[in-house]
Design an enzyme around this catalytic site. Structure first.
Site, short mmCIF file in Angstrom:
data_model
loop_
_atom_site.label_atom_id
_atom_site.label_comp_id
_atom_site.label_asym_id
_atom_site.label_seq_id
_atom_site.Cartn_x
_atom_site.Cartn_y
_atom_site.Cartn_z
CG HIS A 44 -4.02 -3.83 0.67
ND1 HIS A 44 -4.64 -4.07 0.27
CD2 HIS A 44 -2.94 -4.86 -0.06
CE1 HIS A 44 -4.57 -5.50 -0.80
NE2 HIS A 44 -3.92 -6.00 -0.73
CD GLN A 75 1.12 -4.90 0.25
OE1 GLN A 75 0.46 -4.28 0.62
NE2 GLN A 75 1.37 -5.88 -0.29
CE1 TYR A 106 -3.81 -11.79 -4.90
CE2 TYR A 106 -4.60 -11.02 -3.29
CZ TYR A 106 -3.64 -10.80 -4.33
OH TYR A 106 -3.09 -9.36 -4.78
CD GLU A 129 -10.61 -0.96 -11.57
OE1 GLU A 129 -11.27 -1.32 -11.55
OE2 GLU A 129 -10.49 0.15 -10.59
#
Length: 384
Positions: free
Chosen positions: A146, A81, A273, A252
């Protein structure tokens, strides 16, 4: 029988009308061939500035021609990422040509962290000058996940003393992920993992930050208890809105307040997970802020923008738009009031367009999105 039939007809008309309203845009591809684009900003004269996760920053012409990589971008930790992520023009860009970008900054021994840099763009758009890292997440860890990495220029909010609502106040918000393997760090202000930070444009710390004078806390921290925030925007009144990825379920939307704790990984509407409870196994707990809105199952949100224009009609003005990576659509969220309140209705746009990575309102009042792939596109949404 006739009443039942009438009810069925009414529901059918309502559903069709809702579908028509949800589809009331026509996508137009502005540019294609982008390599995993992450963010778009709007330069003067109809030009677009697009970041690619692999490390390139490019100018896209109004006719869709994609320029060569801009020189001066520092080395990025591109993988998973990580890479070159968000880009934002300074509110005074027309005069000072300053921009900000965040990226995965390499560290020693294979470590990395999210960093925020400031630079000036040359008049010919060929290079970045005066590049300076003004914030670097601590501590660096070996992770490819992240990073968070959305930048918002703060504008005065009525809740903050001394601010003029709607006017730039010289500060920046930056969202930071928990780095996946360090999720428990999100609960303590002595690190930058799973936080939103607030800094001045030169990298210094605002004196009114909630942890600026607290021992054992990092002074840049604005709010904590976040997981991986990949969407952030301001309402016209200066209120910061963000969204973050949940684990398996529980994405969220939050409205971060100074010093507030948003619960990760103590509480969540999702689960680990493979199954199993997160933290306490509860979705709420006293002292932890509940989300304004959440998704189960996860949509994997990325990009976030309010629509301030009336280009799509008055009913869309004040709606919130969020991209979905998982399902490949743009979510239109109708709120209780324009720019505020709870989510009353959600509809899907651009289904089948691909992984939506970013969404922004352009200077023309239209919405633009980026699709995240090896042949990523910049798409303009035209009203029908």
């Amino acid at each position: 029988m006739k009443y039942a039939l009438a009810a069925i007809i009414f529901v059918a008309i309502y559903v069709v009308a809702g579908w028509a309203q949800a589809q009331a845009v026509r996508p137009e591809t502005v540019a294609s061939g982008l390599q995993n684009p992450w963010a778009v900003a709007f330069l003067p004269d109809g030009l677009f500035l697009v970041s690619e996760r692999g490390g390139a920053l490019r100018v896209v012409q109004p006719d869709g021609k994609v320029g060569a990589p801009i020189a001066g971008v520092p080395a990025v930790a591109a993988g998973g990422q990580g890479g070159l992520l968000d880009v934002l023009l300074d509110s005074d860009f027309a005069r000072n040509r300053v921009l900000y970008f965040c990226y995965a900054e390499p560290g020693p021994g294979g470590t990395n962290s999210t960093a925020l840099a400031r630079a000036t763009l040359s008049a010919d758009h060929a290079r970045l000058d005066q590049v300076k890292v003004i914030f670097s997440q601590k501590p660096k860890v070996a992770s490819s996940a992240h990073f968070g990495c959305r930048i918002v220029e703060s504008r005065g909010a009525a809740a903050l003393p001394g601010n003029a609502p709607g006017q730039p106040d010289g500060k920046l918000f930056l969202t930071l992920g928990d780095r996946f393997s360090r999720r428990d760090d999100a609960q303590t202000p002595g690190n930058h993992h799973g936080k939103i930070v607030r800094i001045n444009k030169d990298g210094s710390v605002p004196a009114d930050n909630p942890f600026a004078a607290k021992a054992g806390a990092l002074p840049e921290v604005w709010s904590l208890g976040h997981r991986n925030l990949q969407g952030a925007t301001l309402a016209p009144d200066g209120t910061l809105w963000v969204h973050e990825h949940g684990p398996q379920g529980g994405d969220e939307i939050n409205l971060p307040r100074p010093g507030a704790n948003y619960g990760w990984p103590v509480v969540s509407y999702g689960e680990n997970y493979g199954g199993g409870p997160v933290g306490s196994g509860q979705s709420s707990q006293a002292g932890l802020e509940p989300p304004l809105h959440y998704w189960v199952p996860s949509i994997a949100p990325s990009g976030m923008a309010f629509l301030t224009s009336d280009r799509y009609g008055k009913t869309w003005q004040g709606n919130l738009f969020v991209g979905s990576l998982k399902f490949g659509y743009l979510a239109r969220l109708e709120l209780a009031e324009p720019f505020r309140g709870t989510v009353r209705r959600e509809s899907r746009l651009l289904e089948g367009a691909g992984r939506i990575r970013d969404v922004r309102q352009g200077p023309d009042g239209l919405l633009y999105v980026l699709t995240d792939s090896g042949n990523g596109r910049l798409i303009r949404l035209l009203p029908v």
